[in-house]
Write a protein that holds these residues in place. Structure first.
Motif, PDB file in Angstrom:
ATOM      1  N   MET A 160      19.969  27.036  21.371  1.00 38.11           N
ATOM      2  CA  MET A 160      18.632  27.570  21.553  1.00 38.11           C
ATOM      3  C   MET A 160      18.716  29.073  21.830  1.00 38.11           C
ATOM      4  O   MET A 160      19.786  29.618  22.072  1.00 38.11           O
ATOM      5  N   THR A 161      17.577  29.727  21.836  1.00 38.14           N
ATOM      6  CA  THR A 161      17.545  31.189  21.942  1.00 38.14           C
ATOM      7  C   THR A 161      18.186  31.700  23.224  1.00 38.14           C
ATOM      8  O   THR A 161      18.941  32.671  23.195  1.00 38.14           O
ATOM      9  N   GLY A 162      17.916  31.076  24.355  1.00 39.56           N
ATOM     10  CA  GLY A 162      18.532  31.510  25.612  1.00 39.56           C
ATOM     11  C   GLY A 162      20.027  31.293  25.617  1.00 39.56           C
ATOM     12  O   GLY A 162      20.790  32.136  26.111  1.00 39.56           O
ATOM     13  N   GLY A 163      20.460  30.183  25.064  1.00 33.54           N
ATOM     14  CA  GLY A 163      21.881  29.889  24.986  1.00 33.54           C
ATOM     15  C   GLY A 163      22.625  30.915  24.151  1.00 33.54           C
ATOM     16  O   GLY A 163      23.743  31.329  24.504  1.00 33.54           O
ATOM     17  N   ARG A 164      22.022  31.365  23.062  1.00 29.21           N
ATOM     18  CA  ARG A 164      22.670  32.374  22.221  1.00 29.21           C
ATOM     19  C   ARG A 164      22.769  33.707  22.949  1.00 29.21           C
ATOM     20  O   ARG A 164      23.765  34.428  22.809  1.00 29.21           O
ATOM     21  N   ILE A 165      21.751  34.047  23.742  1.00 27.47           N
ATOM     22  CA  ILE A 165      21.797  35.297  24.513  1.00 27.47           C
ATOM     23  C   ILE A 165      22.915  35.232  25.547  1.00 27.47           C
ATOM     24  O   ILE A 165      23.692  36.176  25.701  1.00 27.47           O
ATOM     25  N   VAL A 166      23.028  34.111  26.241  1.00 28.24           N
ATOM     26  CA  VAL A 166      24.082  33.943  27.249  1.00 28.24           C
ATOM     27  C   VAL A 166      25.464  34.047  26.597  1.00 28.24           C
ATOM     28  O   VAL A 166      26.387  34.649  27.160  1.00 28.24           O
ATOM     29  N   GLN A 167      25.614  33.490  25.406  1.00 27.88           N
ATOM     30  CA  GLN A 167      26.900  33.560  24.712  1.00 27.88           C
ATOM     31  C   GLN A 167      27.281  34.999  24.378  1.00 27.88           C
ATOM     32  O   GLN A 167      28.456  35.327  24.280  1.00 27.88           O
ATOM     33  N   ALA A 168      26.301  35.866  24.214  1.00 26.65           N
ATOM     34  CA  ALA A 168      26.569  37.273  23.875  1.00 26.65           C
ATOM     35  C   ALA A 168      26.849  38.124  25.112  1.00 26.65           C
ATOM     36  O   ALA A 168      27.201  39.296  24.975  1.00 26.65           O
ATOM     37  N   PHE A 192      20.067  45.899  26.882  1.00 32.27           N
ATOM     38  CA  PHE A 192      20.318  45.485  25.505  1.00 32.27           C
ATOM     39  C   PHE A 192      18.983  45.257  24.828  1.00 32.27           C
ATOM     40  O   PHE A 192      17.939  45.146  25.478  1.00 32.27           O
ATOM     41  N   MET A 193      19.018  45.226  23.511  1.00 31.08           N
ATOM     42  CA  MET A 193      17.816  44.948  22.724  1.00 31.08           C
ATOM     43  C   MET A 193      18.087  43.695  21.916  1.00 31.08           C
ATOM     44  O   MET A 193      19.234  43.392  21.585  1.00 31.08           O
ATOM     45  N   LEU A 194      17.025  42.980  21.619  1.00 28.98           N
ATOM     46  CA  LEU A 194      17.185  41.800  20.782  1.00 28.98           C
ATOM     47  C   LEU A 194      15.941  41.564  19.954  1.00 28.98           C
ATOM     48  O   LEU A 194      14.866  42.064  20.268  1.00 28.98           O
ATOM     49  N   THR A 195      16.141  40.833  18.880  1.00 27.38           N
ATOM     50  CA  THR A 195      15.041  40.411  18.025  1.00 27.38           C
ATOM     51  C   THR A 195      15.403  39.059  17.440  1.00 27.38           C
ATOM     52  O   THR A 195      16.572  38.688  17.386  1.00 27.38           O
ATOM     53  N   TYR A 196      14.397  38.322  17.031  1.00 24.38           N
ATOM     54  CA  TYR A 196      14.636  37.015  16.439  1.00 24.38           C
ATOM     55  C   TYR A 196      15.167  37.136  15.015  1.00 24.38           C
ATOM     56  O   TYR A 196      15.890  36.287  14.540  1.00 24.38           O
ATOM     57  N   LYS A 200       9.410  50.521  33.973  1.00 26.09           N
ATOM     58  CA  LYS A 200      10.372  50.222  35.039  1.00 26.09           C
ATOM     59  C   LYS A 200      10.484  48.711  35.307  1.00 26.09           C
ATOM     60  O   LYS A 200      10.735  48.275  36.423  1.00 26.09           O
ATOM     61  N   LYS A 201      10.281  47.912  34.267  1.00 25.49           N
ATOM     62  CA  LYS A 201      10.386  46.457  34.366  1.00 25.49           C
ATOM     63  C   LYS A 201      11.725  45.990  33.791  1.00 25.49           C
ATOM     64  O   LYS A 201      12.419  46.726  33.108  1.00 25.49           O
ATOM     65  N   LEU A 202      12.066  44.733  34.050  1.00 24.65           N
ATOM     66  CA  LEU A 202      13.318  44.183  33.543  1.00 24.65           C
ATOM     67  C   LEU A 202      13.291  43.948  32.038  1.00 24.65           C
ATOM     68  O   LEU A 202      14.313  43.986  31.374  1.00 24.65           O
ATOM     69  N   MET A 203      12.082  43.698  31.524  1.00 24.43           N
ATOM     70  CA  MET A 203      12.005  43.335  30.112  1.00 24.43           C
ATOM     71  C   MET A 203      10.692  43.803  29.513  1.00 24.43           C
ATOM     72  O   MET A 203       9.649  43.785  30.173  1.00 24.43           O
ATOM     73  N   THR A 204      10.765  44.247  28.264  1.00 25.46           N
ATOM     74  CA  THR A 204       9.573  44.618  27.506  1.00 25.46           C
ATOM     75  C   THR A 204       9.610  43.867  26.186  1.00 25.46           C
ATOM     76  O   THR A 204      10.634  43.846  25.498  1.00 25.46           O
ATOM     77  N   ALA A 225       5.894  39.425  19.314  1.00 25.02           N
ATOM     78  CA  ALA A 225       6.372  39.769  17.981  1.00 25.02           C
ATOM     79  C   ALA A 225       7.893  39.710  17.871  1.00 25.02           C
ATOM     80  O   ALA A 225       8.442  39.880  16.785  1.00 25.02           O
ATOM     81  N   GLY A 226       8.587  39.490  18.986  1.00 27.91           N
ATOM     82  CA  GLY A 226      10.016  39.244  18.929  1.00 27.91           C
ATOM     83  C   GLY A 226      10.920  40.464  18.884  1.00 27.91           C
ATOM     84  O   GLY A 226      12.051  40.361  18.426  1.00 27.91           O
ATOM     85  N   PHE A 227      10.449  41.606  19.340  1.00 27.74           N
ATOM     86  CA  PHE A 227      11.300  42.786  19.487  1.00 27.74           C
ATOM     87  C   PHE A 227      11.325  43.124  20.972  1.00 27.74           C
ATOM     88  O   PHE A 227      10.273  43.393  21.556  1.00 27.74           O
ATOM     89  N   PHE A 228      12.514  43.104  21.597  1.00 25.64           N
ATOM     90  CA  PHE A 228      12.637  43.214  23.052  1.00 25.64           C
ATOM     91  C   PHE A 228      13.586  44.325  23.480  1.00 25.64           C
ATOM     92  O   PHE A 228      14.565  44.609  22.796  1.00 25.64           O
ATOM     93  N   VAL A 229      13.297  44.882  24.652  1.00 25.86           N
ATOM     94  CA  VAL A 229      14.243  45.719  25.388  1.00 25.86           C
ATOM     95  C   VAL A 229      14.448  45.007  26.717  1.00 25.86           C
ATOM     96  O   VAL A 229      13.476  44.668  27.402  1.00 25.86           O
ATOM     97  N   CYS A 230      15.709  44.767  27.090  1.00 30.72           N
ATOM     98  CA  CYS A 230      16.014  44.002  28.296  1.00 30.72           C
ATOM     99  C   CYS A 230      17.047  44.716  29.153  1.00 30.72           C
ATOM    100  O   CYS A 230      18.061  45.198  28.630  1.00 30.72           O
ATOM    101  N   GLU A 231      16.796  44.742  30.434  1.00 36.31           N
ATOM    102  CA  GLU A 231      17.831  45.154  31.368  1.00 36.31           C
ATOM    103  C   GLU A 231      18.775  43.965  31.531  1.00 36.31           C
ATOM    104  O   GLU A 231      18.367  42.808  31.409  1.00 36.31           O
ATOM    105  N   ASN A 232      20.044  44.229  31.822  1.00 39.00           N
ATOM    106  CA  ASN A 232      21.019  43.143  31.921  1.00 39.00           C
ATOM    107  C   ASN A 232      20.647  42.106  32.977  1.00 39.00           C
ATOM    108  O   ASN A 232      21.063  40.950  32.874  1.00 39.00           O
ATOM    109  N   LYS A 233      19.846  42.468  33.965  1.00 39.71           N
ATOM    110  CA  LYS A 233      19.429  41.508  34.996  1.00 39.71           C
ATOM    111  C   LYS A 233      18.594  40.371  34.411  1.00 39.71           C
ATOM    112  O   LYS A 233      18.428  39.335  35.049  1.00 39.71           O
ATOM    113  N   VAL A 234      18.077  40.552  33.190  1.00 36.09           N
ATOM    114  CA  VAL A 234      17.353  39.475  32.503  1.00 36.09           C
ATOM    115  C   VAL A 234      18.270  38.270  32.340  1.00 36.09           C
ATOM    116  O   VAL A 234      17.823  37.121  32.400  1.00 36.09           O
ATOM    117  N   LEU A 235      19.542  38.504  32.164  1.00 37.73           N
ATOM    118  CA  LEU A 235      20.503  37.409  31.985  1.00 37.73           C
ATOM    119  C   LEU A 235      20.523  36.467  33.180  1.00 37.73           C
ATOM    120  O   LEU A 235      20.812  35.277  33.033  1.00 37.73           O
TER     121      LEU A 235
END
Length: 153
Positions: free
Chosen positions: A1-9, A18-22, A42-46, A83-93
């Motif tokens: 699943m999508t979260g599992g793939r992020i954790v694997q990275a 990091f940035m991600l998109t579907y 100044k948020k963890l994720m956009t 829309a599936g385009f993200f900017v994430c601080e590592n704390k999102v993990l």
């Protein structure tokens, strides 16, 4: 699943963000503006928010079933979508369970939003998901005609 793939990275992510998109949608999102918005929030994720084009004519009806207004294919229903385009601080993990069954769009994103750490970058430009055969045909036709708004190279 999508979260599992992020954790694997996780091990390959360098730096504080990091940035991600579907990868199943295209748009002419200004990535520099998205990052600038994220920095200012100044948020963890956009996430990038869009209002998809409507597929059908929208009707306004009165109590007698008379059409009081008509608008052909209005832009969405007023709702903004992910829309599936993200900017994430590592704390999102830290919000993602360390297993491959985690759906990122469920509890991780819900909890990030509940914590007040999810910002939306509103994109009013071109964005189309490629979820159906109809979407694929539309996007291929745009590309083949040389009128693909997402092509910047």
């Amino acid at each position: 699943m999508t979260g599992g793939r992020i954790v694997q990275a996780r091990e390959t992510l360098n730096g504080d963000r990091f940035m991600l998109t579907y990868g199943d949608g295209v748009g002419n999102i200004n990535i520099n503006s998205l990052i600038e918005h994220h920095d200012q929030s100044k948020k963890l994720m956009t996430l990038t928010a869009c209002q998809p084009a409507g597929r059908f004519g929208a009707l306004g009806l009165n109590e007698f079933n008379l059409v009081t207004s008509f608008k052909e294919k209005p832009k969405g229903d007023g709702a903004w979508v992910n829309a599936g385009f993200f900017v994430c601080e590592n704390k999102v993990l830290d919000f993602i369970d360390n297993n491959s069954d985690t759906v990122f769009e469920e509890s991780p994103m819900e909890n990030i939003a509940s914590a007040g750490e999810l910002s939306a970058y509103k994109h009013d430009g071109f964005w189309v998901p490629m979820d159906t055969l109809r979407d694929k045909k539309t996007l291929n036709d745009l590309y083949n005609s040389g009128n693909a708004p997402w092509v910047s190279w």
